[in-house]
Scaffold this active site. Structure first.
Site, PDB file in Angstrom:
ATOM      1  N   SER A  65       0.804  -1.221   0.000  1.00 36.39           N
ATOM      2  CA  SER A  65       0.000   0.000   0.000  1.00 36.39           C
ATOM      3  C   SER A  65       0.840   1.277   0.000  1.00 36.39           C
ATOM      4  CB  SER A  65      -0.944  -0.064   1.199  1.00 36.39           C
ATOM      5  OG  SER A  65      -1.825   1.005   1.204  1.00 36.39           O
ATOM      6  N   ASP A 279      -1.553   1.346  -3.566  1.00 39.86           N
ATOM      7  CA  ASP A 279      -2.292   0.239  -4.187  1.00 39.86           C
ATOM      8  C   ASP A 279      -3.702   0.668  -4.599  1.00 39.86           C
ATOM      9  OD1 ASP A 279      -3.227   0.360  -1.558  1.00 39.86           O
ATOM     10  OD2 ASP A 279      -3.419  -1.812  -1.351  1.00 39.86           O
ATOM     11  N   ASP A 281      -6.303   1.974  -3.081  1.00 41.49           N
ATOM     12  CA  ASP A 281      -7.541   1.761  -2.337  1.00 41.49           C
ATOM     13  C   ASP A 281      -7.876   2.963  -1.439  1.00 41.49           C
ATOM     14  OD1 ASP A 281      -5.690   1.346  -0.319  1.00 41.49           O
ATOM     15  OD2 ASP A 281      -6.479  -0.595   0.321  1.00 41.49           O
ATOM     16  N   ALA A 372     -11.064   8.777   7.580  1.00 43.30           N
ATOM     17  CA  ALA A 372     -10.605  10.122   7.241  1.00 43.30           C
ATOM     18  C   ALA A 372      -9.447  10.057   6.242  1.00 43.30           C
ATOM     19  CB  ALA A 372     -10.185  10.856   8.505  1.00 43.30           C
ATOM     20  N   ARG A 499      -4.335   5.671  20.633  1.00 45.74           N
ATOM     21  CA  ARG A 499      -4.503   4.234  20.354  1.00 45.74           C
ATOM     22  C   ARG A 499      -3.176   3.658  19.841  1.00 45.74           C
ATOM     23  NH1 ARG A 499      -4.705   4.028  14.849  1.00 45.74           N
ATOM     24  NH2 ARG A 499      -5.173   1.814  14.773  1.00 45.74           N
ATOM     25  N   SER A 501      -0.938   1.839  17.323  1.00 47.48           N
ATOM     26  CA  SER A 501      -1.044   1.620  15.876  1.00 47.48           C
ATOM     27  C   SER A 501      -1.113   0.126  15.584  1.00 47.48           C
ATOM     28  CB  SER A 501       0.178   2.217  15.192  1.00 47.48           C
ATOM     29  OG  SER A 501       0.361   1.637  13.922  1.00 47.48           O
ATOM     30  N   GLY A 502      -1.819  -0.228  14.535  1.00 50.59           N
ATOM     31  CA  GLY A 502      -1.874  -1.623  14.110  1.00 50.59           C
ATOM     32  C   GLY A 502      -0.871  -1.906  13.004  1.00 50.59           C
ATOM     33  N   THR A 503      -0.144  -0.889  12.560  1.00 51.74           N
ATOM     34  CA  THR A 503       0.777  -1.092  11.438  1.00 51.74           C
ATOM     35  C   THR A 503       2.210  -0.626  11.732  1.00 51.74           C
ATOM     36  OG1 THR A 503       0.322   1.069  10.477  1.00 51.74           O
ATOM     37  CG2 THR A 503      -1.100  -0.714   9.780  1.00 51.74           C
ATOM     38  N   ARG A 508      -0.465   6.243  18.578  1.00 46.71           N
ATOM     39  CA  ARG A 508      -0.919   7.433  17.842  1.00 46.71           C
ATOM     40  C   ARG A 508      -1.748   8.331  18.739  1.00 46.71           C
ATOM     41  NH1 ARG A 508       0.896   6.471  12.954  1.00 46.71           N
ATOM     42  NH2 ARG A 508       0.616   4.427  12.007  1.00 46.71           N
TER      43      ARG A 508
END
Ligand code: 16G
Ligand code: MG
Length: 545
Positions: A65, A279, A281, A372, A499, A501-503, A508
């Site tokens: 991505s 990518d 999306d 967002a 929160r 981050s999941g990546t 964050r």
């Protein structure tokens, strides 16, 4: 079994580095491409099992991505074109991390737990983005599929949403469309031309759009599609990959995070521009005003434009369908207020990550979901599609109702309902602006964003932060939420949340407030609270001003 021998043998060509542990993150595995060969092979195996289990075609997309060119990753696609179900994300992690000698045991464990009939046929669609590592890595996926005797179809270079679309077309026996890239262009461009053909006096200027292709796959695909649009949309393509580096100072993520134009694009005052991510999306729009100031129209603005358009059409068509907008905690507070108070549409909030939004949107007749950051689409329930079709065909309905039903029907055809799709979203936005006779400035002024700021804090273990209420409140570590609450009280129209981050290995921080200075101060103070209460590492966060 001979099958398993083949798996073992081929796996030696895709060995796992001992001790390497990777997680299936928010949107699949994603890291430096050098570490991914074994992951790809194993995801080929897993997709084959998933195909046997569901008796349907499964997709595997090789992409990272918006990450830098050196990274790569993989996303698994379930039968209806949606992201793979969470239980199988667990299997993905399990299979990815099994040491070389434990691979067969891990594989057999999944087969047993899911009671998979190994004689069932398997079909896997594979696609890849333009990264230099993608060809080699997608070959590893194909090796995995063939090792378990699955059939594969290699779509080669496609956008992520195109591959989702192909999977859905295939598993609906063509009802959703034809499972070819040409079929995709034809369906979308026909719908676009139908939507815009009766718009009076569209000038070439109004038909013009500048697109930043992030030097990635989206650029190639826009080029391919252009001819189908018959100059009803006239695209100037920048960052088309011929010279620039993928996602480098360009693309949707860069524009959204930096809140400034990408390099490599020519922006004339007031002209509509948009950026795709690597990518394709995600999409964001922007323009610069006569004072040279940059204006961003992000996923919230896009959701507002689309939901307003749909709501108006539903009213004109006299159709009683429940429409809702799904957002995350990152949605600008102004957008939520506008949607709820002025538009009177239902707004729900979910955790970050497309799968959560997608799932929530399925609860309504029409679910518009956008993050967002520009990832989003619209889902229509079976009932909604049927009602729209019936009305479009009904000989007794009056002209206005019929016209609205036809517009709705073409809108449904223009949208890629499987996942957020920059190309499809772009065409939809262009069609809506044309039909409403709206400029990008008019769209921008529907509501004014509250100034906001996003920061990252490094901590020793980001899992110490646990959240609730769709990530809007922290439940641990102790005292953090109380600290945030009291900081928020110091500013007007303020809101803030944190929160993990999941990546990325960071926490964050998001804040918004009446002025940019307040939003910046609040974000900084909340970062300090995170640093102090959640085990910050490195230097203490510094004030922004
Ligand atoms: C992934 C998600 C995106 C989310 C982002 C959050 C998909 C296809 N993509 O890119 O939806 O906004 O992660 O990243 O689900 P973060 O957890 O690092 O903030
Ligand atoms: Mg993306």
């Amino acid at each position: 079994m001979a099958q398993f021998q083949d798996v073992s043998q081929k796996s030696t060509l895709h060995p796992k580095p001992t001790g390497l542990v990777l997680q299936y993150g928010t949107a699949g595995f994603r890291t430096n491409a050098k570490q991914l060969d074994h992951i790809m092979y194993r995801m080929g195996l897993l997709a084959t099992l998933r195909s046997k289990k569901t008796k349907a075609t499964i997709g595997v997309m090789v992409t990272a991505s918006h990450n830098p060119e050196e990274d790569n990753g993989v996303k698994l696609i379930d039968p209806m074109g949606e992201m793979v179900t969470p239980a199988w994300e667990g299997y993905a992690t399990q299979l990815a991390n099994a040491e070389q000698e434990d691979l067969l045991t891990a594989l057999k464990d999944i087969i047993e737990r899911e009671a998979i009939n190994m004689n069932q046929e398997a079909n896997v669609f594979v696609g890849k983005d333009t990264r230099s590592s993608s060809a080699r890595l997608s070959q590893a996926v194909l090796d995995g599929v063939s090792a378990l005797g699955g059939h594969s179809k290699d779509y080669g270079l496609v956008t992520t949403p195109q591959l989702h679309y192909m999977v859905c077309c295939q598993n609906t026996q063509g009802r959703y469309g034809e499972a070819t890239v040409e079929g995709y262009y034809r369906k979308l461009s026909q719908a676009f031309i139908q939507l815009t053909k009766n718009v009076p006096n569209r000038t070439d200027d109004q038909k013009h759009l500048s697109v930043d292709g992030a030097n990635g796959i989206g650029a190639l695909k826009v080029r391919e599609m252009e001819g189908h649009l018959k100059r009803e949309l006239q695209i100037s393509l920048f960052n088309d990959g011929t010279s620039g580096k993928l996602n480098h100072q360009c693309g949707a993520d860069h524009v959204k995070v930096q809140q400034k134009a990408p390099t490599g694009i020519e922006m004339n005052t007031g002209e509509r521009c948009c950026s795709f991510d690597g990518d394709a999306d995600r999409i964001v729009y922007y323009y610069s005003d006569s004072a040279g100031q940059f204006h961003l129209l992000d996923g919230d603005k896009i959701a507002t434009l689309i939901s307003t358009f749909l709501k108006e059409l539903l009213t004109q068509a006299g159709l009683d369908l429940k429409i809702a907008v799904v957002q995350t905690a990152y949605a600008n507070g102004s957008s939520t207020h506008y949607l709820e108070d002025t538009m009177k549409v239902i707004v729900t909030c979910t955790k970050t990550g497309v799968k959560h939004l997608h799932h929530a949107a399925q609860e309504f007749d029409i679910g518009v979901y956008f993050e967002a950051n520009g990832h989003g689409t619209v889902l229509f329930s079976k009932t909604a599609e049927q009602k729209i079709q019936q009305l479009a065909k009904d000989p007794n309905s009056n002209d206005e109702r019929k016209r609205s039903a036809l517009l709705l029907q073409n809108t449904v055809n223009l949208i890629n309902q499987t996942v957020g799709d920059a190309i499809s979203d772009m065409l939809l936005i262009e069609a809506i602006l044309a039909i409403k006779g709206m400029t990008v400035q008019q769209w921008d002024t529907i509501y004014t964003d509250l100034p906001n700021r996003q920061l990252k804090v490094k901590v020793s273990d980001r899992r110490v932060i646990d959240t609730t209420d769709a990530e809007r409140r922290a439940v641990s570590p102790a005292g953090l939420q109380e600290a945030i609450d009291s900081l928020v009280k110091k500013f007007r129209q303020a809101r803030s949340f944190v929160r993990p981050s999941g990546t990325e290995d960071v926490v964050r921080v998001y804040s918004e407030a009446e002025t940019q200075e307040s939003a910046d101060d609040l974000a900084h103070e909340v970062s300090l609270a995170v640093y102090r209460l959640a085990g910050g590492v490195g230097d203490e966060p510094k004030p922004l001003h």
